[in-house]
Scaffold this active site. Sequence first.
Site, PDB file in Angstrom:
ATOM      1  N   ASP A  79       4.492  -5.674   3.444  1.00 44.04           N
ATOM      2  CA  ASP A  79       3.998  -3.987   3.456  1.00 44.04           C
ATOM      3  C   ASP A  79       3.683  -3.873   5.372  1.00 44.04           C
ATOM      4  OD1 ASP A  79       2.498  -1.172   2.561  1.00 44.04           O
ATOM      5  OD2 ASP A  79       1.262  -2.109   4.026  1.00 44.04           O
TER       6      ASP A  79
ATOM      7  N   PHE B 186       0.986  -0.969  -0.486  1.00 43.00           N
ATOM      8  CA  PHE B 186      -0.180   0.219  -0.394  1.00 43.00           C
ATOM      9  C   PHE B 186       0.821   1.092  -0.298  1.00 43.00           C
ATOM     10  CE2 PHE B 186      -1.739  -3.014   2.675  1.00 43.00           C
ATOM     11  CZ  PHE B 186      -2.231  -3.640   2.057  1.00 43.00           C
TER      12      PHE B 186
ATOM     13  N   ASP C  58       2.085   4.285   0.667  1.00 41.60           N
ATOM     14  CA  ASP C  58       1.768   5.944   0.883  1.00 41.60           C
ATOM     15  C   ASP C  58       3.440   6.418   1.571  1.00 41.60           C
ATOM     16  OD1 ASP C  58       3.295   4.095   2.623  1.00 41.60           O
ATOM     17  OD2 ASP C  58       2.253   3.745   4.304  1.00 41.60           O
TER      18      ASP C  58
END
Length: 306
Positions: free
Chosen positions: A283, A213, A215
């Site tokens: 992750d 993810f 970010d």
Amino acid sequence: MEEVRSSCAWVASHSSHVTVDSSGIEKVVDSIKDSIPKVEWDFEGIHYFDGGPLTVQYLFVLDALNFCFWPDDELSYDHLASGLKKALEQDQSAFDADRLQKYTGLELQKLLGWPRPLPLEDERVRLLHEVGHELERNFNGKASNLVKCCDKSATQLVALVARHFPGFRDHSVYKGRQVFFYKRAQIFAADLWGAFKGQGHGEFNDIGSITIFADYIVPAVLRSLGVLRYSSSLCKTIESNCETSAGSEEEVELRACSIYAVEKMRDLIRVKSGKQVFSVELDLWLWAFGVQCPSLRHHKTLSIYY
């Protein structure tokens, strides 16, 4: 999530500001391949969980609001997750679809127990309204019904979320090419999988299709591990706490190269150890590593996507 992997690989091969260091990937993999760190979902103990549909509703609201904390130095993901948990424990109708459509900024602050306006507060309120409206219109008000429609496929769930909820359509254009990330839609599937331990509402036959993810935290961790290298101009922007514009080449490269690098890490772990590891697991390890290192400098972008 082949469109995420392939589009991010294209960015990595055409990147001007971020470089994926193959030797850095090999060093990290050599250090963890025999004992891949396992980080439990909710290792912080901050999430709501009752084993049923209300948890699904909670996670969908959480992931709708899970973005852009950095403008407020004291605000973090932990405040969001624990604030929503407390609100639901006090009032189990707090996230009913009709109520989600009516929250104001002040009411959201109160819901989270936050004493001042939230970063991008108007956007957060808009996305709450969108979630409530679409759930009510298409899924009888329940996020659990949304999940049931995906036939135990994480890929289908991400596509369904992006189709019905515009605020989850996380993609950009880079050098004339469409690049897909779907960070918050993917993390919803991953949160379900982690919370329900791959059973019930969290059972997906293709959880391996989910990427990391992209970010703020993960690129900074990968840089600290020697997996990513930045141009001098990008280093200067980050070290001086200047904003990196949403949709800029630098911002897209930071996110795309992170996804590409972790996919390469995952492939190398399988080759060297014979073990299958999910990007979701890598992750969680990288994110846990990052939040324990508050001195890490990360890029700063005003965005509703992360």
